[in-house]
Design a protein around this motif. Structure first.
Motif, mmCIF file in Angstrom:
data_model
loop_
_atom_site.group_PDB
_atom_site.id
_atom_site.type_symbol
_atom_site.label_atom_id
_atom_site.label_comp_id
_atom_site.label_asym_id
_atom_site.label_seq_id
_atom_site.Cartn_x
_atom_site.Cartn_y
_atom_site.Cartn_z
ATOM 1 N N PHE A 117 0.830 -1.206 0.000
ATOM 2 C CA PHE A 117 0.000 0.000 0.000
ATOM 3 C C PHE A 117 0.871 1.265 0.000
ATOM 4 N N ALA A 118 1.915 1.281 0.807
ATOM 5 C CA ALA A 118 2.828 2.431 0.849
ATOM 6 C C ALA A 118 3.574 2.565 -0.475
ATOM 7 N N GLN A 119 3.979 1.455 -1.062
ATOM 8 C CA GLN A 119 4.654 1.492 -2.354
ATOM 9 C C GLN A 119 3.716 2.006 -3.443
ATOM 10 N N PHE A 120 2.458 1.583 -3.381
ATOM 11 C CA PHE A 120 1.468 2.026 -4.366
ATOM 12 C C PHE A 120 1.226 3.532 -4.254
ATOM 13 N N ILE A 121 1.155 4.038 -3.036
ATOM 14 C CA ILE A 121 0.982 5.481 -2.840
ATOM 15 C C ILE A 121 2.203 6.230 -3.358
ATOM 16 N N ALA A 122 3.390 5.723 -3.083
ATOM 17 C CA ALA A 122 4.613 6.361 -3.586
ATOM 18 C C ALA A 122 4.628 6.352 -5.110
ATOM 19 N N TRP A 123 4.236 5.230 -5.716
ATOM 20 C CA TRP A 123 4.168 5.152 -7.176
ATOM 21 C C TRP A 123 3.134 6.135 -7.720
ATOM 22 N N GLY A 124 1.989 6.222 -7.093
ATOM 23 C CA GLY A 124 0.959 7.153 -7.541
ATOM 24 C C GLY A 124 1.416 8.596 -7.460
ATOM 25 N N LEU A 125 2.089 8.943 -6.362
ATOM 26 C CA LEU A 125 2.601 10.307 -6.219
ATOM 27 C C LEU A 125 3.679 10.612 -7.259
ATOM 28 N N LEU A 126 4.585 9.691 -7.471
ATOM 29 C CA LEU A 126 5.636 9.903 -8.458
ATOM 30 C C LEU A 126 5.065 9.986 -9.873
ATOM 31 N N SER A 127 4.079 9.144 -10.178
ATOM 32 C CA SER A 127 3.448 9.177 -11.498
ATOM 33 C C SER A 127 2.706 10.490 -11.709
ATOM 34 N N ALA A 128 1.965 10.919 -10.698
ATOM 35 C CA ALA A 128 1.236 12.190 -10.802
ATOM 36 C C ALA A 128 2.215 13.351 -10.954
ATOM 37 N N PHE A 129 3.313 13.321 -10.197
ATOM 38 C CA PHE A 129 4.300 14.382 -10.306
ATOM 39 C C PHE A 129 4.951 14.394 -11.686
ATOM 40 N N GLY A 130 5.260 13.210 -12.210
ATOM 41 C CA GLY A 130 5.870 13.133 -13.535
ATOM 42 C C GLY A 130 4.960 13.693 -14.609
ATOM 43 N N TYR A 131 3.689 13.272 -14.615
ATOM 44 C CA TYR A 131 2.772 13.785 -15.631
ATOM 45 C C TYR A 131 2.508 15.273 -15.428
ATOM 46 N N TYR A 132 2.369 15.710 -14.188
ATOM 47 C CA TYR A 132 2.116 17.121 -13.919
ATOM 48 C C TYR A 132 3.277 17.977 -14.438
ATOM 49 N N THR A 133 4.493 17.509 -14.252
ATOM 50 C CA THR A 133 5.661 18.235 -14.737
ATOM 51 C C THR A 133 5.689 18.298 -16.260
ATOM 52 N N VAL A 134 5.410 17.176 -16.909
ATOM 53 C CA VAL A 134 5.416 17.130 -18.376
ATOM 54 C C VAL A 134 4.313 18.029 -18.936
ATOM 55 N N ALA A 135 3.117 17.957 -18.362
ATOM 56 C CA ALA A 135 2.009 18.772 -18.852
ATOM 57 C C ALA A 135 2.249 20.260 -18.585
ATOM 58 N N THR A 136 2.904 20.581 -17.481
ATOM 59 C CA THR A 136 3.243 21.972 -17.210
ATOM 60 C C THR A 136 4.242 22.484 -18.240
ATOM 61 N N LEU A 137 5.227 21.666 -18.586
ATOM 62 C CA LEU A 137 6.174 22.051 -19.635
ATOM 63 C C LEU A 137 5.459 22.236 -20.974
ATOM 64 N N LYS A 138 4.472 21.380 -21.256
ATOM 65 C CA LYS A 138 3.672 21.519 -22.473
ATOM 66 C C LYS A 138 2.966 22.863 -22.488
ATOM 67 N N HIS A 139 2.363 23.229 -21.369
ATOM 68 C CA HIS A 139 1.680 24.519 -21.287
ATOM 69 C C HIS A 139 2.654 25.685 -21.442
ATOM 70 N N LEU A 140 3.821 25.586 -20.842
ATOM 71 C CA LEU A 140 4.818 26.656 -20.964
ATOM 72 C C LEU A 140 5.295 26.802 -22.406
ATOM 73 N N ILE A 141 5.500 25.675 -23.080
ATOM 74 C CA ILE A 141 5.906 25.723 -24.491
ATOM 75 C C ILE A 141 4.818 26.388 -25.329
ATOM 76 N N GLN A 142 3.574 26.057 -25.045
ATOM 77 C CA GLN A 142 2.483 26.666 -25.789
ATOM 78 C C GLN A 142 2.321 28.153 -25.447
ATOM 79 N N GLU A 143 2.628 28.533 -24.237
ATOM 80 C CA GLU A 143 2.523 29.937 -23.840
ATOM 81 C C GLU A 143 3.529 30.814 -24.566
ATOM 82 N N ILE A 144 4.677 30.260 -24.936
ATOM 83 C CA ILE A 144 5.662 31.084 -25.641
ATOM 84 C C ILE A 144 5.441 31.062 -27.152
#
Length: 126
Positions: free
Chosen positions: A66-93
């Motif tokens: 359960f703790a490993q699954f939560i860690a994986w979920g947090l890392l996955s969410a952080f990874g996608y959030y970072t990639v999507a934020t970079l996508k938005h920044l690229i589109q903003e420029i």
């Protein structure tokens, strides 16, 4: 005032574009990160309090699925959030603003997010 407009309540027949899916996933990943702080912040506090606290958090992450699954979920969410934020920044420029190129960058961000999720899973459970 009675207007006879068509109403489609069958959500399975509605197909959203990939750009909308990328945007919704970006928002969902932000919510997951906020909710995940309820697990992450106490773990950081305990692990930084003492050597024994660090070892207890380390043992929890090594033995508890359960703790490993939560860690994986947090890392996955952080990874996608970072990639999507970079996508938005690229589109903003000013890049990838047209429909076709917007679809391409949205597809790329989702694929990169999935790859990161697999990488985090291999790192945690591998």
């Amino acid at each position: 005032m009675s207007k006879k407009r068509p109403v489609n309540l069958d959500m399975t027949t509605i197909k959203m574009p990939i750009t909308a899916n990328a945007s919704i996933l970006h928002r969902v990943s932000a919510v997951v990160l906020w909710l995940g702080m309820a697990f992450f912040l106490p773990a950081i506090y305990i692990s930084l309090s003492s050597e024994a606290g660090f070892l207890s958090v380390q043992a929890l992450l090594a033995d508890n699925f359960f703790a490993q699954f939560i860690a994986w979920g947090l890392l996955s969410a952080f990874g996608y959030y970072t990639v999507a934020t970079l996508k938005h920044l690229i589109q903003e420029i000013g890049y990838f603003e047209e429909l076709e190129s917007g679809i391409q960058i949205a597809t790329a961000s989702i694929i990169i997010g999935l790859v990161l999720s697999v990488v985090w899973g291999v790192w945690i459970w591998g």
